[in-house]
Design a protein around this motif. Structure first.
Motif, PDB file in Angstrom:
ATOM      1  N   MET A 120       0.806  -1.216   0.000  1.00  0.00           N
ATOM      2  CA  MET A 120       0.000   0.000   0.000  1.00  0.00           C
ATOM      3  C   MET A 120       0.842   1.270   0.000  1.00  0.00           C
ATOM      4  O   MET A 120       0.323   2.363  -0.220  1.00  0.00           O
ATOM      5  CB  MET A 120      -0.938   0.017   1.209  1.00  0.00           C
ATOM      6  CG  MET A 120      -2.143  -0.903   1.066  1.00  0.00           C
ATOM      7  SD  MET A 120      -3.238  -0.411  -0.291  1.00  0.00           S
ATOM      8  CE  MET A 120      -3.792   1.186   0.279  1.00  0.00           C
ATOM      9  N   GLN A 121       2.131   1.158   0.286  1.00  0.00           N
ATOM     10  CA  GLN A 121       3.058   2.281   0.186  1.00  0.00           C
ATOM     11  C   GLN A 121       2.597   3.499   0.994  1.00  0.00           C
ATOM     12  O   GLN A 121       2.803   4.645   0.598  1.00  0.00           O
ATOM     13  CB  GLN A 121       3.264   2.647  -1.286  1.00  0.00           C
ATOM     14  CG  GLN A 121       3.845   1.493  -2.102  1.00  0.00           C
ATOM     15  CD  GLN A 121       3.805   1.714  -3.590  1.00  0.00           C
ATOM     16  OE1 GLN A 121       3.028   2.531  -4.093  1.00  0.00           O
ATOM     17  NE2 GLN A 121       4.631   0.983  -4.326  1.00  0.00           N
ATOM     18  N   GLY A 122       1.970   3.215   2.121  1.00  0.00           N
ATOM     19  CA  GLY A 122       1.562   4.292   3.015  1.00  0.00           C
ATOM     20  C   GLY A 122       0.192   4.882   2.743  1.00  0.00           C
ATOM     21  O   GLY A 122      -0.290   5.707   3.519  1.00  0.00           O
ATOM     22  N   TYR A 123      -0.451   4.495   1.656  1.00  0.00           N
ATOM     23  CA  TYR A 123      -1.787   5.029   1.350  1.00  0.00           C
ATOM     24  C   TYR A 123      -2.828   4.458   2.311  1.00  0.00           C
ATOM     25  O   TYR A 123      -2.736   3.301   2.747  1.00  0.00           O
ATOM     26  CB  TYR A 123      -2.190   4.663  -0.077  1.00  0.00           C
ATOM     27  CG  TYR A 123      -1.560   5.489  -1.169  1.00  0.00           C
ATOM     28  CD1 TYR A 123      -2.182   6.643  -1.643  1.00  0.00           C
ATOM     29  CD2 TYR A 123      -0.362   5.101  -1.755  1.00  0.00           C
ATOM     30  CE1 TYR A 123      -1.620   7.394  -2.662  1.00  0.00           C
ATOM     31  CE2 TYR A 123       0.218   5.846  -2.775  1.00  0.00           C
ATOM     32  CZ  TYR A 123      -0.425   6.986  -3.226  1.00  0.00           C
ATOM     33  OH  TYR A 123       0.134   7.728  -4.242  1.00  0.00           O
ATOM     34  N   LYS A 124      -3.851   5.266   2.570  1.00  0.00           N
ATOM     35  CA  LYS A 124      -5.017   4.821   3.329  1.00  0.00           C
ATOM     36  C   LYS A 124      -6.282   5.354   2.657  1.00  0.00           C
ATOM     37  O   LYS A 124      -6.356   6.544   2.350  1.00  0.00           O
ATOM     38  CB  LYS A 124      -4.947   5.310   4.783  1.00  0.00           C
ATOM     39  CG  LYS A 124      -3.860   4.630   5.601  1.00  0.00           C
ATOM     40  CD  LYS A 124      -3.928   5.050   7.056  1.00  0.00           C
ATOM     41  CE  LYS A 124      -2.881   4.311   7.888  1.00  0.00           C
ATOM     42  NZ  LYS A 124      -2.931   4.693   9.316  1.00  0.00           N
ATOM     43  N   GLY A 125      -7.234   4.471   2.424  1.00  0.00           N
ATOM     44  CA  GLY A 125      -8.490   4.867   1.795  1.00  0.00           C
ATOM     45  C   GLY A 125      -8.362   5.231   0.338  1.00  0.00           C
ATOM     46  O   GLY A 125      -9.315   5.699  -0.281  1.00  0.00           O
ATOM     47  N   ASP A 126      -7.183   5.004  -0.226  1.00  0.00           N
ATOM     48  CA  ASP A 126      -6.910   5.409  -1.601  1.00  0.00           C
ATOM     49  C   ASP A 126      -5.634   4.703  -2.057  1.00  0.00           C
ATOM     50  O   ASP A 126      -4.787   4.327  -1.235  1.00  0.00           O
ATOM     51  CB  ASP A 126      -6.714   6.926  -1.654  1.00  0.00           C
ATOM     52  CG  ASP A 126      -6.729   7.498  -3.063  1.00  0.00           C
ATOM     53  OD1 ASP A 126      -7.123   6.769  -4.001  1.00  0.00           O
ATOM     54  OD2 ASP A 126      -6.334   8.665  -3.225  1.00  0.00           O
ATOM     55  N   TYR A 127      -5.523   4.490  -3.353  1.00  0.00           N
ATOM     56  CA  TYR A 127      -4.285   4.042  -3.988  1.00  0.00           C
ATOM     57  C   TYR A 127      -4.484   4.274  -5.478  1.00  0.00           C
ATOM     58  O   TYR A 127      -5.586   4.063  -5.985  1.00  0.00           O
ATOM     59  CB  TYR A 127      -3.991   2.555  -3.717  1.00  0.00           C
ATOM     60  CG  TYR A 127      -2.634   2.142  -4.251  1.00  0.00           C
ATOM     61  CD1 TYR A 127      -1.485   2.316  -3.489  1.00  0.00           C
ATOM     62  CD2 TYR A 127      -2.487   1.637  -5.543  1.00  0.00           C
ATOM     63  CE1 TYR A 127      -0.229   1.982  -3.989  1.00  0.00           C
ATOM     64  CE2 TYR A 127      -1.247   1.311  -6.051  1.00  0.00           C
ATOM     65  CZ  TYR A 127      -0.123   1.483  -5.276  1.00  0.00           C
ATOM     66  OH  TYR A 127       1.114   1.171  -5.779  1.00  0.00           O
ATOM     67  N   PRO A 128      -3.454   4.713  -6.206  1.00  0.00           N
ATOM     68  CA  PRO A 128      -3.661   4.990  -7.633  1.00  0.00           C
ATOM     69  C   PRO A 128      -4.245   3.788  -8.383  1.00  0.00           C
ATOM     70  O   PRO A 128      -3.731   2.667  -8.278  1.00  0.00           O
ATOM     71  CB  PRO A 128      -2.242   5.311  -8.129  1.00  0.00           C
ATOM     72  CG  PRO A 128      -1.536   5.841  -6.918  1.00  0.00           C
ATOM     73  CD  PRO A 128      -2.080   5.050  -5.764  1.00  0.00           C
ATOM     74  N   GLY A 129      -5.313   4.055  -9.112  1.00  0.00           N
ATOM     75  CA  GLY A 129      -5.904   3.037  -9.973  1.00  0.00           C
ATOM     76  C   GLY A 129      -5.522   3.240 -11.418  1.00  0.00           C
ATOM     77  O   GLY A 129      -5.854   2.419 -12.285  1.00  0.00           O
ATOM     78  N   VAL A 130      -4.824   4.342 -11.660  1.00  0.00           N
ATOM     79  CA  VAL A 130      -4.374   4.713 -13.008  1.00  0.00           C
ATOM     80  C   VAL A 130      -2.975   5.302 -12.854  1.00  0.00           C
ATOM     81  O   VAL A 130      -2.735   6.097 -11.949  1.00  0.00           O
ATOM     82  CB  VAL A 130      -5.320   5.762 -13.641  1.00  0.00           C
ATOM     83  CG1 VAL A 130      -4.890   6.079 -15.069  1.00  0.00           C
ATOM     84  CG2 VAL A 130      -6.762   5.290 -13.611  1.00  0.00           C
ATOM     85  N   CYS A 131      -2.069   4.916 -13.741  1.00  0.00           N
ATOM     86  CA  CYS A 131      -0.704   5.434 -13.650  1.00  0.00           C
ATOM     87  C   CYS A 131      -0.236   5.968 -14.999  1.00  0.00           C
ATOM     88  O   CYS A 131      -0.881   5.755 -16.029  1.00  0.00           O
ATOM     89  CB  CYS A 131       0.258   4.354 -13.158  1.00  0.00           C
ATOM     90  SG  CYS A 131       0.636   3.060 -14.364  1.00  0.00           S
ATOM     91  N   LYS A 132       0.898   6.651 -14.985  1.00  0.00           N
ATOM     92  CA  LYS A 132       1.549   7.072 -16.220  1.00  0.00           C
ATOM     93  C   LYS A 132       2.084   5.837 -16.945  1.00  0.00           C
ATOM     94  O   LYS A 132       2.575   4.901 -16.307  1.00  0.00           O
ATOM     95  CB  LYS A 132       2.695   8.037 -15.919  1.00  0.00           C
ATOM     96  CG  LYS A 132       2.262   9.332 -15.258  1.00  0.00           C
ATOM     97  CD  LYS A 132       3.468  10.194 -14.921  1.00  0.00           C
ATOM     98  CE  LYS A 132       3.046  11.494 -14.258  1.00  0.00           C
ATOM     99  NZ  LYS A 132       4.214  12.346 -13.919  1.00  0.00           N
ATOM    100  N   PHE A 133       2.037   5.857 -18.263  1.00  0.00           N
ATOM    101  CA  PHE A 133       2.534   4.714 -19.017  1.00  0.00           C
ATOM    102  C   PHE A 133       4.017   4.477 -18.738  1.00  0.00           C
ATOM    103  O   PHE A 133       4.477   3.329 -18.702  1.00  0.00           O
ATOM    104  CB  PHE A 133       2.306   4.908 -20.520  1.00  0.00           C
ATOM    105  CG  PHE A 133       2.638   3.688 -21.323  1.00  0.00           C
ATOM    106  CD1 PHE A 133       1.782   2.600 -21.364  1.00  0.00           C
ATOM    107  CD2 PHE A 133       3.835   3.610 -22.024  1.00  0.00           C
ATOM    108  CE1 PHE A 133       2.098   1.460 -22.088  1.00  0.00           C
ATOM    109  CE2 PHE A 133       4.170   2.485 -22.752  1.00  0.00           C
ATOM    110  CZ  PHE A 133       3.295   1.399 -22.787  1.00  0.00           C
TER     111      PHE A 133
END
Length: 237
Positions: A200-213
């Protein structure tokens, strides 16, 4: 040497519960394409949530399908509808935008039930209330064969967040959430964004669902194919 998460998930597939109600014998799935190859998706459709909903519903009805499904590792044009996916999250055109999808979307009727595929606990939850964001979001933490990982459920109803507490137990097959409406799901047609996350890399309640190519390899390594749990893509036409 510890087994990779992908191997553990694949080995345990027979034990996973359905994430949404689906009977492979009677329910039809249609694969959705949100790449630039889909010429039916116009800027007008993307710019108006109601038109986007009508597009989704028409696709489902014409295919006599219960759900539309797809999107893992898909380079999508649909994210041009929100400044959230620009290079700086503020709508600036300069720089590389986020366009590569890291989960699987299941498009269907509002209030469709969402179930826990295996035992876990509530890691965190939030109402990510930006245009184009997840809206109501729940993240579960799981532990299997000595390996910890997480599952993210986005675009839920606000009702799904009621009475939740971090650490709350979710048992295999528990109904714990439902698809939300646009006012609570980030202004999207009703659907579930389902994503597997190793760290989770420190995220809470959220994490990227879309990234840069350009960051594809890094993110796909941390977010293996969610169909390892869903096991639904083989039924999609």
């Amino acid at each position: 040497m510890p087994q990779p998460l992908v191997e553990i998930l694949r080995k345990n597939q027979p034990a996973f519960h359905l994430v949404v109600p689906f009977d492979a014998a009677t329910d039809k799935l249609v694969k959705f394409d949100f790449t630039k190859n889909n010429q039916q998706i116009s800027a007008d459709i993307l710019g108006h949530t109601e038109k986007f909903i009508a597009y989704i519903n028409n696709k489902l009805q014409s295919a006599s399908a219960k759900y539309g499904i797809g999107g893992y590792d898909e380079l999508r044009e649909v994210y041009s509808r929100s400044k959230l996916f620009s290079s700086d999250g503020e709508g600036t055109e300069a720089g590389e935008p986020r366009r590569l999808h890291l989960g699987i979307d299941i498009w269907g009727k509002p209030y469709t039930k969402v179930m826990a595929p295996l035992d876990g606990v509530v890691h965190s939850f939030a109402f990510n209330n930006n245009f184009g964001d997840y809206g109501a979001t729940i993240i579960l933490s799981h532990h299997i064969e000595g390996k910890s990982f997480y599952t993210l459920y986005g675009h839920l109803s606000l009702n799904s967040l009621k009475n939740l507490q971090p650490g709350m137990l979710m048992k295999h097959g528990d109904v714990f959430a439902e698809f939300g409406l646009p006012f609570e799901n980030g202004q999207w047609p009703p659907h579930l964004h389902f994503q597997v996350i190793e760290d989770m890399q420190g995220y809470k309640g959220d994490y990227p669902g879309v990234c840069k190519f350009s960051e594809r390899e890094k993110y796909l390594t941390n977010c293996p194919d969610a169909d390892l749990i869903l096991q639904m893509m083989k039924y999609a036409n």
